[in-house]
Design a protein around this motif. Structure first.
Motif, PDB file in Angstrom:
ATOM      1  N   GLU A  51      46.280  44.530  34.342  1.00 40.68           N
ATOM      2  CA  GLU A  51      45.888  45.730  33.613  1.00 40.68           C
ATOM      3  C   GLU A  51      44.381  45.997  33.673  1.00 40.68           C
ATOM      4  N   GLN A  52      43.619  45.046  34.206  1.00 41.07           N
ATOM      5  CA  GLN A  52      42.164  45.164  34.160  1.00 41.07           C
ATOM      6  C   GLN A  52      41.631  46.350  34.955  1.00 41.07           C
ATOM      7  N   TYR A  53      42.371  46.783  35.963  1.00 42.24           N
ATOM      8  CA  TYR A  53      41.895  47.921  36.759  1.00 42.24           C
ATOM      9  C   TYR A  53      41.820  49.198  35.919  1.00 42.24           C
ATOM     10  N   LYS A  79      31.702  52.668  44.831  1.00 40.22           N
ATOM     11  CA  LYS A  79      31.822  54.121  44.706  1.00 40.22           C
ATOM     12  C   LYS A  79      33.093  54.520  43.956  1.00 40.22           C
ATOM     13  N   VAL A  80      34.101  53.674  43.990  1.00 40.68           N
ATOM     14  CA  VAL A  80      35.340  53.954  43.260  1.00 40.68           C
ATOM     15  C   VAL A  80      35.106  53.884  41.759  1.00 40.68           C
ATOM     16  N   PHE A  81      34.299  52.905  41.319  1.00 38.43           N
ATOM     17  CA  PHE A  81      34.166  52.626  39.891  1.00 38.43           C
ATOM     18  C   PHE A  81      32.873  53.147  39.260  1.00 38.43           C
ATOM     19  N   SER A  97      36.814  47.166  37.836  1.00 36.34           N
ATOM     20  CA  SER A  97      35.384  47.418  37.663  1.00 36.34           C
ATOM     21  C   SER A  97      34.595  46.133  37.454  1.00 36.34           C
ATOM     22  N   SER A  98      35.081  45.244  36.580  1.00 36.78           N
ATOM     23  CA  SER A  98      34.353  44.007  36.286  1.00 36.78           C
ATOM     24  C   SER A  98      34.213  43.135  37.520  1.00 36.78           C
ATOM     25  N   TYR A  99      35.281  43.028  38.292  1.00 33.18           N
ATOM     26  CA  TYR A  99      35.251  42.190  39.494  1.00 33.18           C
ATOM     27  C   TYR A  99      34.225  42.709  40.486  1.00 33.18           C
ATOM     28  N   LEU A 105      36.404  42.120  31.192  1.00 37.06           N
ATOM     29  CA  LEU A 105      35.765  42.347  29.897  1.00 37.06           C
ATOM     30  C   LEU A 105      36.541  41.580  28.826  1.00 37.06           C
ATOM     31  N   HIS A 106      35.830  40.832  28.001  1.00 34.02           N
ATOM     32  CA  HIS A 106      36.498  40.036  26.977  1.00 34.02           C
ATOM     33  C   HIS A 106      35.565  39.796  25.797  1.00 34.02           C
ATOM     34  N   ALA A 107      36.136  39.316  24.699  1.00 31.12           N
ATOM     35  CA  ALA A 107      35.369  39.087  23.480  1.00 31.12           C
ATOM     36  C   ALA A 107      35.708  37.717  22.910  1.00 31.12           C
TER      37      ALA A 107
END
Length: 304
Positions: A149-151, A47-49, A11-13, A194-196
């Protein structure tokens, strides 16, 4: 075009790529030919995300209007047929783009203004802390997710994990004991996802080793994320030496009677809310989601 062979689709990409594309169109930095190929990748990926229950920044909201126009132009043909759009088609799309980009610049300006307000809050907060305590241990750790794992991680999952992490902060259990303050900022990037960024400020009389604490905090994050997370320990020896050579080291033990240490600590912490970083803001949010926070400073409740 997106390179899904080297970067796993997530999603982020996709959202970051769309945001960049809209920015390029807004500033006339992309040709029609490159735009067509970018759309061939991005429209089906979006559309996927896409999720109806999330709020999106204006650039992403605008992209939905562009997809609606493209669907009408294609009349149910596959999206790869966009590469055959002629000049007239692209001129029409250009109009839709311009209409859809309304509010984009205003949002960017608003975001930068908010970051500046956050910087002032953080600066005052850290000034109050360093004036109140003789020595404090500043610990920095960055929290994120493994690329593979990001997906599986969207902003909703990220919020759940951060809620659990902030609960640990509030309870001050385990590696979070003897905290005198903290600050955190949420960001999103094409490769990091996504990161902090987290700053933890411990009682310098009770803790002395930043590396071990940062490692324990990182391990707590791995536990919270079910091992899908990853972390960067900013107290890594090579990382520390780099800033020591430059005379800008702002983490570790900070003594109130050393003005340069205090200045370095505050300057280093400003990275959490740097409006110059650009393109690191979250493209999607859930309702009432905050992307920055600091602990409260109540002098009456603190030891002298």
């Amino acid at each position: 075009m997106l390179d899904f062979n080297t970067v796993p689709i997530n999603s982020s990409y996709v959202l970051t790529a769309i945001d960049h594309l809209m920015y390029q169109v807004y500033n006339d930095q992309i040709s029609n030919e490159h735009l067509k190929y970018a759309l061939v990748d991005l429209v089906p990926a979006f559309k996927v995300f896409y999720r109806n229950d999330l709020s999106y920044v204006p650039s992403i909201q605008g992209f939905k209007n562009i997809i609606a126009a493209i669907d009408e132009m294609l009349s149910f043909q596959p999206y790869d047929q966009m590469i055959h759009f002629n000049d007239e088609d692209m001129s029409y799309l250009s109009i839709i783009f311009r209409e859809s980009l309304h509010g984009m610049q205003a949002y960017i300006s608003q975001h930068q203004s908010q970051e500046e307000r956050n910087r002032k809050r953080l600066q005052q907060y850290l000034t109050d802390l360093t004036e109140h305590y003789s020595k404090l241990l500043f610990v920095r750790v960055d929290l994120g997710y493994l690329k593979e794992e990001q997906y599986q991680v969207d902003v909703g999952v990220f919020q759940q994990h951060m809620n659990a992490f902030r609960s640990r902060l509030a309870n001050q259990d385990g590696c979070f004991s003897n905290l005198q303050g903290y600050a955190w900022a949420l960001e999103e990037g094409a490769t990091k996802g996504l990161h902090a960024h987290v700053l933890l400020i411990y009682d310098g009389h009770k803790h002395q080793q930043g590396y071990g604490l940062a490692k324990s905090v990182g391990e707590a994050w791995l536990e919270i994320t079910g091992r899908s997370g990853m972390y960067f320990n900013c107290h890594d020896t090579d990382y520390i030496k780099k800033f020591e050579r430059e005379g800008t080291l702002g983490i570790g033990m900070i003594h109130r009677n050393d003005p340069q240490q205090v200045i370095n600590a505050i300057n280093a912490a400003m990275y959490l809310v740097n409006p110059e970083k650009g393109f690191q803001y979250l493209r999607s949010k859930i309702w009432r989601m905050r992307t920055f926070g600091i602990a409260q400073f109540e002098k009456g409740n603190r030891r002298l």
